[in-house]
Design a protein around this motif. Structure first.
Motif, short mmCIF file in Angstrom:
data_model
loop_
_atom_site.label_atom_id
_atom_site.label_comp_id
_atom_site.label_asym_id
_atom_site.label_seq_id
_atom_site.Cartn_x
_atom_site.Cartn_y
_atom_site.Cartn_z
N HIS A 31 0.82 -1.21 0.00
CA HIS A 31 0.00 0.00 0.00
C HIS A 31 0.85 1.26 0.00
O HIS A 31 0.49 2.27 -0.60
CB HIS A 31 -0.94 0.03 1.21
CG HIS A 31 -2.13 -0.87 1.06
ND1 HIS A 31 -3.14 -0.62 0.17
CD2 HIS A 31 -2.47 -2.01 1.69
CE1 HIS A 31 -4.05 -1.56 0.25
NE2 HIS A 31 -3.66 -2.43 1.18
N LEU A 34 2.18 1.72 -3.58
CA LEU A 34 1.07 2.12 -4.43
C LEU A 34 0.71 3.58 -4.18
O LEU A 34 0.43 4.34 -5.10
CB LEU A 34 -0.15 1.22 -4.19
CG LEU A 34 -1.42 1.59 -4.94
CD1 LEU A 34 -1.19 1.52 -6.45
CD2 LEU A 34 -2.55 0.69 -4.52
N HIS A 49 -6.47 7.41 -1.55
CA HIS A 49 -5.96 6.09 -1.20
C HIS A 49 -5.45 6.07 0.24
O HIS A 49 -5.67 5.10 0.97
CB HIS A 49 -4.85 5.68 -2.17
CG HIS A 49 -4.25 4.36 -1.85
ND1 HIS A 49 -3.03 4.24 -1.24
CD2 HIS A 49 -4.71 3.10 -2.04
CE1 HIS A 49 -2.77 2.97 -1.07
NE2 HIS A 49 -3.78 2.24 -1.56
#
Length: 57
Positions: A31, A34, A49
């Motif tokens: 994560h 990303l 996000h």
């Protein structure tokens, strides 16, 4: 998930510097990487996000 006292700081960091908010939540996992990519492509997707990761974990 229970809300902890550090969640407010994580959300603040997620808005100011999204990868830092994600790092504080999950560390150097997928994560985080990303989120760096999303932040480089556009700051707003990085924020979304980061908030998602903080709320879900």
């Amino acid at each position: 998930m229970p809300v902890t006292a550090t969640d407010a700081f994580k959300v603040l960091f997620a808005i100011l510097l999204p990868p830092l908010g994600v790092f504080l939540e999950v560390g150097f996992k997928g994560h985080f990487w990303l989120n760096i990519l999303l932040t480089l492509l556009g700051f707003f997707p990085g924020i979304i996000h980061a908030l998602y990761v903080i709320i879900k974990h």
